[in-house]
Scaffold this motif. Structure first.
Motif, PDB file in Angstrom:
ATOM      1  N   GLY A  20      56.749  11.384  46.017  1.00  0.00           N
ATOM      2  CA  GLY A  20      56.831  12.169  47.250  1.00  0.00           C
ATOM      3  C   GLY A  20      55.813  13.282  47.298  1.00  0.00           C
ATOM      4  N   LEU A  21      55.367  13.614  48.519  1.00  0.00           N
ATOM      5  CA  LEU A  21      54.451  14.726  48.779  1.00  0.00           C
ATOM      6  C   LEU A  21      54.978  15.518  49.967  1.00  0.00           C
ATOM      7  N   ALA A  22      54.816  16.838  49.925  1.00  0.00           N
ATOM      8  CA  ALA A  22      55.236  17.667  51.055  1.00  0.00           C
ATOM      9  C   ALA A  22      54.342  18.897  51.148  1.00  0.00           C
ATOM     10  N   SER A  66      61.095  17.925  50.205  1.00  0.00           N
ATOM     11  CA  SER A  66      60.919  18.397  51.575  1.00  0.00           C
ATOM     12  C   SER A  66      61.077  19.909  51.652  1.00  0.00           C
ATOM     13  N   PHE A  67      60.285  20.539  52.544  1.00  0.00           N
ATOM     14  CA  PHE A  67      60.394  21.972  52.814  1.00  0.00           C
ATOM     15  C   PHE A  67      61.364  22.221  53.962  1.00  0.00           C
ATOM     16  N   ASN A  70      61.682  26.943  57.751  1.00  0.00           N
ATOM     17  CA  ASN A  70      60.934  28.202  57.586  1.00  0.00           C
ATOM     18  C   ASN A  70      60.038  28.184  56.352  1.00  0.00           C
ATOM     19  N   HIS A  71      60.009  27.051  55.657  1.00  0.00           N
ATOM     20  CA  HIS A  71      59.152  26.821  54.474  1.00  0.00           C
ATOM     21  C   HIS A  71      59.485  27.739  53.302  1.00  0.00           C
ATOM     22  N   GLN A  72      60.667  28.353  53.348  1.00  0.00           N
ATOM     23  CA  GLN A  72      61.087  29.204  52.233  1.00  0.00           C
ATOM     24  C   GLN A  72      61.724  28.380  51.121  1.00  0.00           C
ATOM     25  N   PHE A  73      62.459  27.336  51.497  1.00  0.00           N
ATOM     26  CA  PHE A  73      63.183  26.543  50.510  1.00  0.00           C
ATOM     27  C   PHE A  73      62.537  25.172  50.315  1.00  0.00           C
ATOM     28  N   LEU A  74      62.549  24.712  49.065  1.00  0.00           N
ATOM     29  CA  LEU A  74      62.025  23.401  48.712  1.00  0.00           C
ATOM     30  C   LEU A  74      63.140  22.599  48.068  1.00  0.00           C
ATOM     31  N   ALA A  75      63.463  21.433  48.656  1.00  0.00           N
ATOM     32  CA  ALA A  75      64.533  20.590  48.126  1.00  0.00           C
ATOM     33  C   ALA A  75      63.940  19.349  47.472  1.00  0.00           C
ATOM     34  N   VAL A  76      64.517  18.961  46.342  1.00  0.00           N
ATOM     35  CA  VAL A  76      64.096  17.773  45.597  1.00  0.00           C
ATOM     36  C   VAL A  76      65.332  16.989  45.179  1.00  0.00           C
ATOM     37  N   GLY A  77      65.301  15.671  45.404  1.00  0.00           N
ATOM     38  CA  GLY A  77      66.407  14.819  44.977  1.00  0.00           C
ATOM     39  C   GLY A  77      65.889  13.647  44.171  1.00  0.00           C
ATOM     40  N   ALA A 110      66.824  15.467  54.406  1.00  0.00           N
ATOM     41  CA  ALA A 110      66.369  15.807  55.755  1.00  0.00           C
ATOM     42  C   ALA A 110      66.811  17.229  56.095  1.00  0.00           C
ATOM     43  N   TRP A 111      65.828  18.114  56.247  1.00  0.00           N
ATOM     44  CA  TRP A 111      66.107  19.488  56.655  1.00  0.00           C
ATOM     45  C   TRP A 111      66.261  19.562  58.170  1.00  0.00           C
TER      46      TRP A 111
END
Length: 346
Positions: A20-22, A66-67, A70-77, A110-111
């Protein structure tokens, strides 16, 4: 083929297949790998870029990244059902949330497009978390099968969820109400809203593509694909284009009146793995076993991008549309940047 508009800018290397890339709205790029790496490249498209390992290689894969809006949080699963969320607001990224779902592999995230809500498929359900308050908002029961994909409507009012039998769409303002049923033949493998939310598309296991005009059923059914529709993408426009990848070809659909007309782009040799429209344009990028190509107006081949020789896994445009990131099966990450107009290119 027209004069090249994008040039190879830089390369990075992970130890395994990039999953994945974000991009953030700034200049940060995050990559995750089958080895479990989570790598943050700050100022990724600039000479002073810096590499920060949020997580090194381990014994489990990371499959999605995914960001938040507001691009403050980064989630990874990923594997072992592990969800991790970093707070990137400061110069020192902080792991602020971690949840384990055991054997439930997390392959999609999905944000919400406005709030800090994160939708996560967990077996036959979808959990919605409010990460700003670290609490679970809802659990949605898909029932028919494992959840295969999910996508928020651009307004954030609706959440579409794919699986056996089609797509279910929940109104998050009325979560107690039954979801809308968008039925498709067989299973919906992937679902995507158009950028203004007027259409919902479903790529299906039975070699069809379904397109629902939101609020105005019935849907259109596109047939004749040589295999399952593995990826779909919409362009940014009031009259958007819809691209669908299947085996070694890409079919682009344009709506004229009450009909959708198609064109097949068939220059790839080998399977097409990823497709993505450049933001605010109809330039289409596609990546396959034989590298990355750009298609002008999603009609004609305009450039074959160098740098990925092991087969493409993921493509991601910077929100500005000036930089395209691509990754390979060998762990390579490549950035191509649009040439400056001062050098004679548009």
């Amino acid at each position: 083929m027209s004069t090249a508009q994008f040039q190879l800018q830089t390369k990075e290397q992970l130890s395994d297949y990039v999953r994945g890339l974000a991009w953030s709205a700034g200049h940060a790029l995050v990559a995750v790998s089958a080895a479990g790496e989570v790598v943050l490249l700050t100022d990724a498209d600039r000479p002073n870029r810096r590499r920060v390992e949020l997580q090194g290689a381990c014994d489990r894969t990371c499959d999605c990244v995914s960001f938040s809006a507001n691009h403050q949080f980064l989630a990874v699963g990923g594997e072992a059902g592990l969800l991790q969320v970093w707070d990137l607001h400061s110069d020192a990224p902080k792991l602020m949330f971690k949840e384990s779902y055991g054997a439930n592999w997390i392959e999609q995230l999905a944000w919400h497009p406005v709030q800090e809500w994160l939708a996560i498929p967990v077996n036959r359900t979808v959990q919605i978390w409010d990460l700003s308050h670290r609490k679970q908002v809802a659990t949605l029961d898909f029932e028919a099968s494992t959840v295969l994909d999910l996508a928020w409507h651009p307004t954030g009012q609706y959440l579409a969820v794919s699986g056996q039998g089609g797509v279910k769409v929940w109104d998050v303002q009325k979560l107690e109400s039954p979801p809308f049923q968008f039925e498709v033949p067989g299973a919906s493998l992937t679902c995507r809203w158009s950028t203004e939310g007027q259409y919902l598309a479903s790529g299906n296991l039975d070699r069809t593509l379904s397109v629902l005009p939101w609020g105005q059923p019935p849907p259109w059914l596109m047939q004749g694909f040589p295999g399952k529709v593995s990826a779909i993408a919409w362009s940014d426009a009031s009259s958007p284009l819809l691209a669908a990848a299947c085996v070694d070809g890409i079919t682009v659909w344009r709506r004229k009146g009450n009909q959708w007309n198609s064109q097949v782009l068939a220059e790839h040799q080998g399977f097409v793995k990823a497709i993505a429209f450049q933001p605010h344009s109809q330039l289409l990028a596609s990546g396959g076993d034989d590298g990355v190509r750009l298609w002008s107006q999603a009609k004609s081949l305009s450039q074959h991008l160098p740098g990925l020789t092991s087969g493409t896994t993921v493509l991601a445009w910077h929100p500005s549309g000036t930089v395209l990131a691509g990754s390979g099966k060998d762990g390579k990450i490549v950035l191509w940047q649009r040439r400056s107009p001062t050098k004679g290119f548009g």
